[in-house]
Design a protein around this motif. Structure first.
Motif, PDB file in Angstrom:
ATOM      1  N   VAL A 140       4.634  -3.443   1.876  1.00  0.00           N
ATOM      2  CA  VAL A 140       5.552  -4.233   2.712  1.00  0.00           C
ATOM      3  C   VAL A 140       5.162  -5.699   2.703  1.00  0.00           C
ATOM      4  CG1 VAL A 140       6.299  -4.641   5.095  1.00  0.00           C
ATOM      5  CG2 VAL A 140       6.213  -2.308   4.192  1.00  0.00           C
ATOM      6  N   ILE A 141       3.801  -5.916   2.829  1.00  0.00           N
ATOM      7  CA  ILE A 141       3.300  -7.299   2.793  1.00  0.00           C
ATOM      8  C   ILE A 141       3.656  -7.956   1.467  1.00  0.00           C
ATOM      9  CG2 ILE A 141       1.218  -8.719   2.792  1.00  0.00           C
ATOM     10  CD1 ILE A 141       0.047  -6.672   4.815  1.00  0.00           C
ATOM     11  N   LEU A 142       3.472  -7.216   0.338  1.00  0.00           N
ATOM     12  CA  LEU A 142       3.787  -7.761  -0.993  1.00  0.00           C
ATOM     13  C   LEU A 142       5.288  -8.068  -1.122  1.00  0.00           C
ATOM     14  CD1 LEU A 142       1.553  -5.531  -3.315  1.00  0.00           C
ATOM     15  CD2 LEU A 142       1.308  -7.982  -2.881  1.00  0.00           C
ATOM     16  N   LEU A 143       6.097  -7.154  -0.597  1.00  0.00           N
ATOM     17  CA  LEU A 143       7.555  -7.350  -0.677  1.00  0.00           C
ATOM     18  C   LEU A 143       7.975  -8.609   0.086  1.00  0.00           C
ATOM     19  CD1 LEU A 143      10.307  -6.306  -1.586  1.00  0.00           C
ATOM     20  CD2 LEU A 143      10.383  -4.915   0.492  1.00  0.00           C
ATOM     21  N   ILE A 144       7.390  -8.775   1.291  1.00  0.00           N
ATOM     22  CA  ILE A 144       7.712  -9.966   2.076  1.00  0.00           C
ATOM     23  C   ILE A 144       7.290 -11.229   1.331  1.00  0.00           C
ATOM     24  CG2 ILE A 144       7.144 -11.213   4.198  1.00  0.00           C
ATOM     25  CD1 ILE A 144       6.921  -8.447   5.559  1.00  0.00           C
ATOM     26  N   ALA A 145       6.092 -11.162   0.698  1.00  0.00           N
ATOM     27  CA  ALA A 145       5.600 -12.313  -0.061  1.00  0.00           C
ATOM     28  C   ALA A 145       6.527 -12.646  -1.224  1.00  0.00           C
ATOM     29  CB  ALA A 145       4.177 -12.035  -0.552  1.00  0.00           C
ATOM     30  N   LEU A 146       6.983 -11.594  -1.940  1.00  0.00           N
ATOM     31  CA  LEU A 146       7.894 -11.812  -3.074  1.00  0.00           C
ATOM     32  C   LEU A 146       9.217 -12.438  -2.602  1.00  0.00           C
ATOM     33  CD1 LEU A 146       7.333  -8.533  -5.144  1.00  0.00           C
ATOM     34  CD2 LEU A 146       6.758 -10.873  -5.834  1.00  0.00           C
ATOM     35  N   LEU A 147       9.705 -11.963  -1.467  1.00  0.00           N
ATOM     36  CA  LEU A 147      10.963 -12.523  -0.955  1.00  0.00           C
ATOM     37  C   LEU A 147      10.805 -14.002  -0.605  1.00  0.00           C
ATOM     38  CD1 LEU A 147      12.170  -9.563   1.317  1.00  0.00           C
ATOM     39  CD2 LEU A 147      13.213 -10.370  -0.813  1.00  0.00           C
ATOM     40  N   ILE A 148       9.613 -14.316  -0.012  1.00  0.00           N
ATOM     41  CA  ILE A 148       9.361 -15.721   0.324  1.00  0.00           C
ATOM     42  C   ILE A 148       9.290 -16.569  -0.934  1.00  0.00           C
ATOM     43  CG2 ILE A 148       7.654 -17.305   1.288  1.00  0.00           C
ATOM     44  CD1 ILE A 148       6.950 -15.050   3.313  1.00  0.00           C
ATOM     45  N   LEU A 149       8.576 -16.075  -1.957  1.00  0.00           N
ATOM     46  CA  LEU A 149       8.475 -16.801  -3.232  1.00  0.00           C
ATOM     47  C   LEU A 149       9.855 -16.970  -3.876  1.00  0.00           C
ATOM     48  CD1 LEU A 149       5.245 -15.185  -4.738  1.00  0.00           C
ATOM     49  CD2 LEU A 149       5.502 -17.533  -3.936  1.00  0.00           C
ATOM     50  N   PHE A 150      10.674 -15.932  -3.847  1.00  0.00           N
ATOM     51  CA  PHE A 150      12.016 -15.971  -4.436  1.00  0.00           C
ATOM     52  C   PHE A 150      12.886 -17.012  -3.732  1.00  0.00           C
ATOM     53  CE2 PHE A 150      16.389 -14.536  -4.896  1.00  0.00           C
ATOM     54  CZ  PHE A 150      16.452 -14.296  -6.263  1.00  0.00           C
ATOM     55  N   ALA A 151      12.751 -17.010  -2.398  1.00  0.00           N
ATOM     56  CA  ALA A 151      13.548 -17.967  -1.622  1.00  0.00           C
ATOM     57  C   ALA A 151      13.149 -19.402  -1.884  1.00  0.00           C
ATOM     58  CB  ALA A 151      13.423 -17.647  -0.130  1.00  0.00           C
ATOM     59  N   VAL A 152      11.829 -19.610  -2.140  1.00  0.00           N
ATOM     60  CA  VAL A 152      11.326 -20.970  -2.328  1.00  0.00           C
ATOM     61  C   VAL A 152      11.581 -21.482  -3.736  1.00  0.00           C
ATOM     62  CG1 VAL A 152       9.229 -22.387  -2.380  1.00  0.00           C
ATOM     63  CG2 VAL A 152       9.598 -20.754  -0.509  1.00  0.00           C
ATOM     64  N   PHE A 153      11.333 -20.665  -4.742  1.00  0.00           N
ATOM     65  CA  PHE A 153      11.326 -21.162  -6.129  1.00  0.00           C
ATOM     66  C   PHE A 153      12.584 -20.836  -6.937  1.00  0.00           C
ATOM     67  CE2 PHE A 153       6.805 -20.806  -4.984  1.00  0.00           C
ATOM     68  CZ  PHE A 153       6.401 -22.103  -5.268  1.00  0.00           C
ATOM     69  N   PRO A 188      -6.844  12.077   6.567  1.00  0.00           N
ATOM     70  CA  PRO A 188      -7.261  10.989   5.665  1.00  0.00           C
ATOM     71  C   PRO A 188      -6.152  10.563   4.705  1.00  0.00           C
ATOM     72  CG  PRO A 188      -8.923  12.692   5.786  1.00  0.00           C
ATOM     73  CD  PRO A 188      -7.733  13.249   6.500  1.00  0.00           C
ATOM     74  N   VAL A 189      -5.371  11.513   4.240  1.00  0.00           N
ATOM     75  CA  VAL A 189      -4.286  11.209   3.273  1.00  0.00           C
ATOM     76  C   VAL A 189      -3.215  10.358   3.943  1.00  0.00           C
ATOM     77  CG1 VAL A 189      -2.469  12.194   1.832  1.00  0.00           C
ATOM     78  CG2 VAL A 189      -4.699  13.335   1.989  1.00  0.00           C
ATOM     79  N   VAL A 190      -2.907  10.725   5.198  1.00  0.00           N
ATOM     80  CA  VAL A 190      -1.874   9.974   5.932  1.00  0.00           C
ATOM     81  C   VAL A 190      -2.319   8.546   6.159  1.00  0.00           C
ATOM     82  CG1 VAL A 190      -0.682   9.812   8.154  1.00  0.00           C
ATOM     83  CG2 VAL A 190      -0.935  12.036   7.042  1.00  0.00           C
ATOM     84  N   ILE A 191      -3.624   8.423   6.488  1.00  0.00           N
ATOM     85  CA  ILE A 191      -4.142   7.076   6.728  1.00  0.00           C
ATOM     86  C   ILE A 191      -4.046   6.227   5.478  1.00  0.00           C
ATOM     87  CG2 ILE A 191      -6.241   5.770   7.270  1.00  0.00           C
ATOM     88  CD1 ILE A 191      -7.003   8.126   9.141  1.00  0.00           C
ATOM     89  N   LYS A 192      -4.384   6.807   4.312  1.00  0.00           N
ATOM     90  CA  LYS A 192      -4.327   6.064   3.035  1.00  0.00           C
ATOM     91  C   LYS A 192      -2.900   5.675   2.710  1.00  0.00           C
ATOM     92  CE  LYS A 192      -8.475   7.868   0.749  1.00  0.00           C
ATOM     93  NZ  LYS A 192      -9.013   8.627  -0.388  1.00  0.00           N
ATOM     94  N   ILE A 251       1.726  -0.366   4.142  1.00  0.00           N
ATOM     95  CA  ILE A 251       1.555  -1.673   4.773  1.00  0.00           C
ATOM     96  C   ILE A 251       1.350  -2.756   3.723  1.00  0.00           C
ATOM     97  CG2 ILE A 251       0.006  -3.044   6.224  1.00  0.00           C
ATOM     98  CD1 ILE A 251      -0.428  -0.439   7.860  1.00  0.00           C
ATOM     99  N   VAL A 252       0.514  -2.451   2.707  1.00  0.00           N
ATOM    100  CA  VAL A 252       0.255  -3.417   1.625  1.00  0.00           C
ATOM    101  C   VAL A 252       1.539  -3.720   0.864  1.00  0.00           C
ATOM    102  CG1 VAL A 252      -0.950  -3.782  -0.545  1.00  0.00           C
ATOM    103  CG2 VAL A 252      -2.172  -2.826   1.419  1.00  0.00           C
TER     104      VAL A 252
END
Length: 368
Positions: free
Chosen positions: A26-39, A13-17, A23-24
């Protein structure tokens, strides 16, 4: 019976969490990079700083101060400079040349009112009153071009003249006296000095700084009345109110030469021509002035020349001067003339129309 939903690994269960969290993130990091690139704007490229090696001027100087100094020196070198007197040590005519310089500088002591050689054979002025600094000053009527240009044709006499004739002209006109015997020790010394001064000038060449510096014509006639005001303000303290100059202590020579009256140059002298006197005054007077540090305006120079040359002075028989009337200069003050202008305009101007007419006449004569 075994339960399939149960795991034997308690860490699962710990590994799954943790995997979900990664994963979350990584998704946030990708989103921040996209925002940084755009704005966020891309950084501007830095300007390249050009680095250049200092370049010397033609004299090898690098600093601005040195370059400016070099410019000053180069301007000075444009003009003729008298040879160094110390170079006479190896000259076989050393004593003769030095005697000639002495005669030019202190002419009156030898030929003036108390002359050591001839008593009162001149008016008491010195050659260097007109040929400044013993004939060495730039644009001070110096002797730089005499050796290189004589013998030469002179329109005033209508003949080819040698240096001896030129020297005696000064004695008879500017010094209002008697000419020297051409074979005399004094004449030979004067000529040797003049030749030595011009020894480095190429034959036929008139070096920069010789004679008088050009002066622009006035559009009007020069005005003796205005000139009197200039004389009173800027000349009278040395040459005195009535132009008689100032004699030295033993009255053998003038400390400040007379500009008119019985002891000044006569009306056959070169300075009696208005343009010569105006140029002389503009670039040499009052005392301390020079061609690159003048003290008078152009108008003041022309007007004070008109005033001085309107005053009484000795007369000379000039009937034989300018035998070819058409060769008379634009400011020769005595007729007759062939250019159609009268004596007053020839003396005071305006000179531009006269000079233009003389040039047209000269061109016409060449075509004939």
């Amino acid at each position: 019976m075994i339960n399939k939903n149960h795991t034997d690994n308690p860490l699962a269960p710990v590994v799954i969490k943790l995997s979900n969290i990664i994963i979350v993130l990584v998704i946030l990091l990708i989103a921040l990079l996209i925002l940084f690139a755009v704005f966020v704007p891309a950084p501007k490229p830095k300007d390249k700083v050009a680095i250049s090696a200092p370049v010397p001027d033609q004299y090898g100087n690098f600093t601005d101060a040195a370059k400016e100094k070099a410019k000053e020196i180069s301007v000075i070198n444009l003009f003729w400079q008298a040879p160094d007197i110390t170079t006479l040590d190896s000259n076989p005519k050393k004593e003769e040349v030095l005697y000639g310089k002495e005669l030019i500088a202190h002419t009156s002591e030898y030929f003036g009112p108390k002359g050591k050689i001839f008593l009162s054979s001149t008016n008491g002025m010195n050659c260097q009153n007109c040929h400044l600094d013993a004939g060495t000053k730039v644009f001070g009527n110096n002797y730089s071009a005499v050796a290189s240009t004589y013998p030469k044709y002179r329109a005033r006499s209508g003949a080819t003249e040698n240096i001896y004739k030129r020297v005696n002209d000064c004695f008879e006109r500017s010094l209002n006296g008697k000419g020297l015997d051409t074979n005399s020790k004094e004449m030979q010394a004067i000529v040797s000095y003049i030749i030595w001064l011009g020894k480095d000038v190429e034959k036929g060449v008139k070096p920069e700084g010789s004679g008088f510096k050009d002066l622009k014509f006035l559009e009007r006639a020069s005005d003796p009345e205005k000139g009197k005001l200039v004389y009173t303000a800027k000349c009278q303290s040395c040459h005195q109110a009535n132009g008689e100059g100032v004699l030295n202590g033993d009255k053998s020579s003038f400390t400040y030469p007379p500009l008119w009256g019985p002891n000044s140059y006569n009306d056959g002298a070169g300075l009696y021509r208005m343009s010569n006197l105006a140029k002389f005054v503009k670039y040499n007077m009052p005392l301390g002035a020079s061609h690159d540090a003048t003290q008078l305006s152009d108008e003041e120079a022309w007007d004070v020349a008109a005033f001085v040359n309107s005053q009484p002075r000795p007369k000379k028989d000039i009937k034989k001067d300018w035998p070819k009337i058409e060769e008379k200069p634009f400011d020769h003050p005595f007729g007759p003339y062939k250019d159609g202008f009268n004596e007053k305009q020839h003396k005071f101007g305006p000179f531009s129309p006269i000079k233009k007419k003389l040039e047209e006449m000269k061109k016409a004569n060449k075509k004939v």
